[in-house]
Design a protein around this motif. Structure first.
Motif, PDB file in Angstrom:
ATOM      1  N   ARG A 288       1.002  -1.192  -0.022  1.00 42.00           N
ATOM      2  CA  ARG A 288      -0.175   0.137   0.085  1.00 42.00           C
ATOM      3  C   ARG A 288       0.680   1.319   0.040  1.00 42.00           C
ATOM      4  N   LEU A 289       2.252   1.154   0.255  1.00 46.12           N
ATOM      5  CA  LEU A 289       2.965   2.284   0.035  1.00 46.12           C
ATOM      6  C   LEU A 289       3.147   2.762  -1.496  1.00 46.12           C
ATOM      7  N   THR A 290       3.612   4.204  -1.635  1.00 40.36           N
ATOM      8  CA  THR A 290       3.743   4.592  -2.793  1.00 40.36           C
ATOM      9  C   THR A 290       4.952   4.008  -3.498  1.00 40.36           C
ATOM     10  N   LYS A 291       5.056   3.931  -4.676  1.00 46.61           N
ATOM     11  CA  LYS A 291       6.157   3.489  -5.724  1.00 46.61           C
ATOM     12  C   LYS A 291       7.266   4.280  -5.284  1.00 46.61           C
ATOM     13  N   THR A 292       7.128   5.522  -5.102  1.00 44.45           N
ATOM     14  CA  THR A 292       8.169   6.547  -4.980  1.00 44.45           C
ATOM     15  C   THR A 292       8.868   6.480  -3.581  1.00 44.45           C
ATOM     16  N   LEU A 293       7.985   5.848  -2.688  1.00 44.02           N
ATOM     17  CA  LEU A 293       8.346   5.618  -1.211  1.00 44.02           C
ATOM     18  C   LEU A 293       9.454   4.239  -1.289  1.00 44.02           C
ATOM     19  N   LEU A 294       8.701   3.420  -1.993  1.00 48.85           N
ATOM     20  CA  LEU A 294       9.460   1.984  -1.952  1.00 48.85           C
ATOM     21  C   LEU A 294      10.688   2.042  -2.494  1.00 48.85           C
ATOM     22  N   LYS A 295      10.738   2.972  -3.829  1.00 42.48           N
ATOM     23  CA  LYS A 295      12.025   3.032  -4.562  1.00 42.48           C
ATOM     24  C   LYS A 295      13.000   3.771  -3.605  1.00 42.48           C
ATOM     25  N   GLU A 296      12.566   4.687  -2.837  1.00 40.17           N
ATOM     26  CA  GLU A 296      13.647   5.094  -1.826  1.00 40.17           C
ATOM     27  C   GLU A 296      14.062   4.405  -0.970  1.00 40.17           C
ATOM     28  N   VAL A 297      13.180   3.537  -0.298  1.00 37.01           N
ATOM     29  CA  VAL A 297      13.525   2.396   0.376  1.00 37.01           C
ATOM     30  C   VAL A 297      14.591   1.296  -0.186  1.00 37.01           C
ATOM     31  N   CYS A 298      14.306   0.954  -1.216  1.00 33.53           N
ATOM     32  CA  CYS A 298      15.231   0.070  -2.025  1.00 33.53           C
ATOM     33  C   CYS A 298      16.515   0.537  -2.140  1.00 33.53           C
ATOM     34  N   SER A 299      16.487   1.939  -2.642  1.00 30.46           N
ATOM     35  CA  SER A 299      17.745   2.512  -3.092  1.00 30.46           C
ATOM     36  C   SER A 299      18.616   2.637  -1.799  1.00 30.46           C
ATOM     37  N   ASN A 300      18.062   2.909  -0.438  1.00 28.97           N
ATOM     38  CA  ASN A 300      18.633   3.126   0.737  1.00 28.97           C
ATOM     39  C   ASN A 300      19.258   1.955   1.210  1.00 28.97           C
ATOM     40  N   MET A 301      18.430   0.869   0.773  1.00 29.23           N
ATOM     41  CA  MET A 301      18.855  -0.602   1.319  1.00 29.23           C
ATOM     42  C   MET A 301      19.831  -1.335   0.249  1.00 29.23           C
ATOM     43  N   THR A 302      20.247  -0.496  -0.784  1.00 30.76           N
ATOM     44  CA  THR A 302      21.151  -1.073  -1.671  1.00 30.76           C
ATOM     45  C   THR A 302      20.310  -2.109  -2.743  1.00 30.76           C
TER      46      THR A 302
END
Length: 374
Positions: free
Chosen positions: A15-29
């Motif tokens: 249910r999170l936004t795509k933008t937020l999920l992409k940010e999380v993925c980037s921060n977790m490499t």
């Protein structure tokens, strides 16, 4: 003890936004490409490794989103004090220490708590309920498969301020609060809180409190016309047709003759034409990208309308960045829904502005007392 991280399930990440999920993925490499399902799946697969600022970002957004809010309070003279302990005492397990979920075949019909946690840095806590919503049927060739549909609902509770915030639609919220009452064995009596009451039950002062703009309003005709007969409908059509005809051919005498016909004047002697016109409609909606108040048509029609719902656009600063939020208010259902994604910071702002504004904690818990037989 449970933490917010303990209460998160894969469907919450979806249910999170795509933008937020992409940010999380980037921060977790992690790879930050793909759709929401793919991004959420990567985050879930690495969920045990999430901590620090990344976890904080998720926690501030995971139980919010484009969420509906319904607020409740209790009849009890002492407010909600002791509710958490009552839940612990009445539940077969301590939901603040353990997460216990049913298997897919045994999802309960009535909402029940599967987990809870205190909110770090706050006196409040979350409850998470689960309940069955139906059955999905799927076919593969001659094979028929059934899947139990379920819903997980988040409830925010602040015993000190006397607030229960159910993050669900009005219909689901009623089931959730009934489930909570059953768990605590009706030790507490809950009633939906009418957040519009101190604003006279209208949207305009609420928009002012949020320093926002009323951009949409939908209502029903308000007036003395309870029944709308065919003859009244025909009269409206004749009036509108006469006006159109006048602007087409410019014959004022024809307009006067049409408007002075006996069947029209007899109706308009007792009922204003505008009220009669609106009474022929089920609902009336007015919308704009700017403030409705002050627009000639809205100002003219507003006295004839009993508003059912409306939208307010307001700004709020999160992390030093001003963002715009749109909310939908149900006047009759006393519900509040975000039309856009909102974080916990914005929900805190709404709570303080609309519920606790100008009231101490004790005043909120006791204001608007009512008798049980009311």
């Amino acid at each position: 003890m449970n933490t917010i991280k303990s209460l998160i399930f894969p469907q919450d990440l979806n249910r999170l936004t795509k933008t937020l999920l992409k940010e999380v993925c980037s921060n977790m490499t992690l790879e930050a490409t793909g759709n929401v399902n793919e991004l959420a799946s990567r985050v879930w697969n690495a969920f045990e490794l999430i901590e620090g600022d990344v976890l904080k970002t998720i926690s501030n957004n995971i139980f919010t989103g484009a969420v509906s809010l319904v607020w409740y309070r209790t009849r009890n003279p002492t407010g909600l004090t002791g509710l958490k302990q009552s839940i612990i005492n009445k539940m077969p397990f301590n939901p603040f220490e353990t997460v216990i979920t049913p298997n897919c075949e045994n999802v309960p019909i009535e909402p029940t708590i599967i987990a809870a946690t205190e909110i770090e840095g706050s006196q409040a806590y979350y409850l998470r309920f689960i309940h069955r919503t139906g059955v999905n049927v799927d076919y593969f060739l001659t094979n028929r498969r059934e899947y139990i549909k379920h819903e997980i609902t988040t409830v925010y509770i602040d015993e000190v301020k006397g607030i229960i915030e159910v993050r669900a639609s009005s219909a689901v919220a009623k089931k959730i609060i009934a489930g909570l009452a059953k768990i605590v064995d009706e030790e507490y009596e809950f009633k939906q809180y009418d957040f519009l009451q101190k604003y006279g039950g209208t949207l305009e002062p609420l928009a002012d409190v949020l320093q926002g703009r009323l951009i949409d309003a939908t209502g029903r005709p308000a007036g003395l016309v309870n029944t709308f007969e065919e003859t009244q409908g025909k009269s409206i059509v004749r009036i509108l047709s006469a006006i159109d005809e006048y602007y087409t051919n410019g014959e004022l005498s024809a307009l006067e003759q049409n408007l002075n016909s006996e069947d029209i004047t007899s109706i308009l002697e007792t009922t204003p034409f505008t009220l009669l016109l609106l009474s022929g409609l089920e609902t009336i909606g007015l919308g704009s990208i700017r403030e409705l108040r002050g627009l000639p048509l809205y100002n003219y029609l507003e006295p004839y309308l009993s508003k059912q719902k409306g939208s307010i656009l307001f700004e709020h600063s999160v992390g030093g960045v001003v963002q715009e939020y749109s909310i939908r208010i149900g006047v009759t259902t006393k519900t509040f829904k975000f039309n856009v994604f909102a974080s916990e910071h914005v929900l805190d702002y709404i709570r303080e502005k609309l519920i606790l504004r100008g009231k101490s904690c004790e005043q909120f818990k006791t204001m608007g007392n009512f008798s049980k037989n009311r």
